[in-house]
Scaffold this motif. Sequence first.
Motif, PDB file in Angstrom:
ATOM      1  N   PRO A  97      47.860  41.681  39.724  1.00  0.00           N
ATOM      2  CA  PRO A  97      47.224  40.170  39.775  1.00  0.00           C
ATOM      3  C   PRO A  97      45.472  40.719  39.374  1.00  0.00           C
ATOM      4  O   PRO A  97      44.891  39.564  38.812  1.00  0.00           O
ATOM      5  CB  PRO A  97      47.219  39.708  41.225  1.00  0.00           C
ATOM      6  N   ASP A 149      30.966  30.042  43.042  1.00  0.00           N
ATOM      7  CA  ASP A 149      31.853  28.729  42.993  1.00  0.00           C
ATOM      8  C   ASP A 149      31.841  28.680  41.375  1.00  0.00           C
ATOM      9  O   ASP A 149      30.845  28.043  40.913  1.00  0.00           O
ATOM     10  CB  ASP A 149      31.314  27.675  43.637  1.00  0.00           C
ATOM     11  N   ALA A 161      34.917  36.528  41.326  1.00  0.00           N
ATOM     12  CA  ALA A 161      34.332  35.170  41.779  1.00  0.00           C
ATOM     13  C   ALA A 161      34.314  35.126  43.407  1.00  0.00           C
ATOM     14  O   ALA A 161      33.395  34.931  43.987  1.00  0.00           O
ATOM     15  CB  ALA A 161      34.668  34.033  41.088  1.00  0.00           C
ATOM     16  N   ALA A 162      35.538  35.182  43.985  1.00  0.00           N
ATOM     17  CA  ALA A 162      35.779  35.097  45.357  1.00  0.00           C
ATOM     18  C   ALA A 162      34.900  36.311  46.004  1.00  0.00           C
ATOM     19  O   ALA A 162      34.149  36.155  47.149  1.00  0.00           O
ATOM     20  CB  ALA A 162      37.214  34.952  45.693  1.00  0.00           C
ATOM     21  N   LEU A 176      41.435  41.708  40.608  1.00  0.00           N
ATOM     22  CA  LEU A 176      40.653  41.275  41.702  1.00  0.00           C
ATOM     23  C   LEU A 176      39.971  40.041  41.253  1.00  0.00           C
ATOM     24  O   LEU A 176      39.809  39.713  40.444  1.00  0.00           O
ATOM     25  CB  LEU A 176      39.586  42.425  42.134  1.00  0.00           C
ATOM     26  N   ASP A 177      39.770  39.165  42.384  1.00  0.00           N
ATOM     27  CA  ASP A 177      39.062  37.833  42.262  1.00  0.00           C
ATOM     28  C   ASP A 177      37.635  38.155  42.235  1.00  0.00           C
ATOM     29  O   ASP A 177      36.959  38.125  43.323  1.00  0.00           O
ATOM     30  CB  ASP A 177      39.399  36.768  43.019  1.00  0.00           C
ATOM     31  N   GLY A 223      43.429  43.351  36.180  1.00  0.00           N
ATOM     32  CA  GLY A 223      44.725  42.614  36.074  1.00  0.00           C
ATOM     33  C   GLY A 223      45.624  43.398  34.976  1.00  0.00           C
ATOM     34  O   GLY A 223      44.824  44.138  34.319  1.00  0.00           O
TER      35      GLY A 223
END
Length: 520
Positions: A227, A238, A232-233, A229-230, A296
């Motif tokens: 997947p 935001d 932004a999170a 890494l996110d 990802g």
Amino acid sequence: PGPAHASLPFAALRPNPANRPRLTAAAFARDGLVDEPRLQLAAAGPFTFAHLPGASDPAYLGESPEVRLTPAIRAKAAELGHDPVAIYEWVRNHVTWLPTWGAMQEAELTLATRRGNALDVASLLIALLRASGIPARYVHGTLEVAAARFQAWAGGFATPEAALHFAASGGIPIEGVVRGGRLAAVRMEHVWVEAAIDYLPSRGAVNRDADSWIALDASFKEVERLPGLDAAAIAGLDPAALAQAFAASGQVNAQEGWATGFDPAILEGAQAQAQAALEAYLAAHLPQATVGEVVGGTRIVPSHAPFLPSTLPNPVVAVGGRYAALPEALEHRVTFSLGAGSDGQGAAVTLPWARVNNQKITLAFKPATAADEEALRSLLPAGPITDPAQLPTSIPAYLVHVIPELAVEGTVVLQGRPMGLGETLPFGFRIEMPGQSLVKQATSPVVAGSYLAVAAVGGSVSPARLRTLQDRLAATRDTLAAGDPGAAAGLGRERLLGDLFYAGTLGYFAEYTALAQVMS
């Protein structure tokens, strides 16, 4: 040459409903896809195979456009101990299968990029086996793969139907098998390998005297989705609020179709914040992370065994042919043409795509005769040329005739007819792709006397080639910086212009394919 951006083959491919798999040996034979070759000669060497029917044919140890036993291939085979078990396992666990059809890459390119379709993967496996003295050949047939297994093999698709549609778009002859109102399996043409192996009783672990042709499919493997890494999170950003702030910083006139005044610092600040947060996160939690784990992608689920498999991983519906070298019907092929010269005649050459893929291709012109060469020399100033201002600003073209030459890695593969310097030469290409109704072709005008780089890239760009080219360019730069006229004169046009143009085209496609992989 010409408007390159308009003729690059970036159009989305679509499934061809008529491109269905052959389901019987007779169907393969009807299309001329039969066993080749039939010649039998004696075996020689420490690994013997004279007792196995067909294995002593020298073609099964030879080279072809897709199977070239280059130093890189021989080195990899030696690294793997010339062991068929280790060779099969390495190719199976390290080379990603691409759901396309038709040979596009020679074995060394697949080795360097670790990506390729079934024919490319088979070519690499065959090359490593042949470099180890083990006879090997292609097998072309049709398999039936359970829908769930096919979805896991293709990787990253939400449904088996989506995976089937994508493979069909890549030109694979494929069809769905519906049972009980749902897609239960797919039938697809495929290419795998047979190797002459000492199979009994060690199943290839001890290889002395070949007793069996063993089927090996290094393309088939389970692939899992990573997947990523996110960012932004992790950075506490935001995305919706960021987009809103950026939009609010400028002006948009939807009616007239223009926008202006946006503040790039908003995005630059967010990018810097995300980069710093991501680097800190990786250092703390994933110091050995791969690119796939960060952005990802997919990962091959490895498989390890001390011996070779006893059967193919999927049932065989039909076998069409066994080949020492791939037939033209299974190759991507490109035709280059040099239009009419001064006598009204043209010239063309057709090559396997693997012969030109990632290679240095140039279109240049040379004096047609010794008199033409002497006429050119007479226009140059006497003595060494140390400043471009010494060169003539114009040349009376009617005095000189030239011949166009298309070269691959310095070897001339096509020569045109004599033409006047400054005349226009129509230079064309035509790409034929197995399984695709699309035929890509274009013609562009070239001024006689020009020097051009021609990019032919399909599938992937070799990192090894880019590194070698970078080193060569650095050496050329150092030679020029040294200020030695004799050394600089020895570089020649191919080193001064050819390498520079080649680096530009290869680098462009490397960036393009890398971005495409990240976005997918």
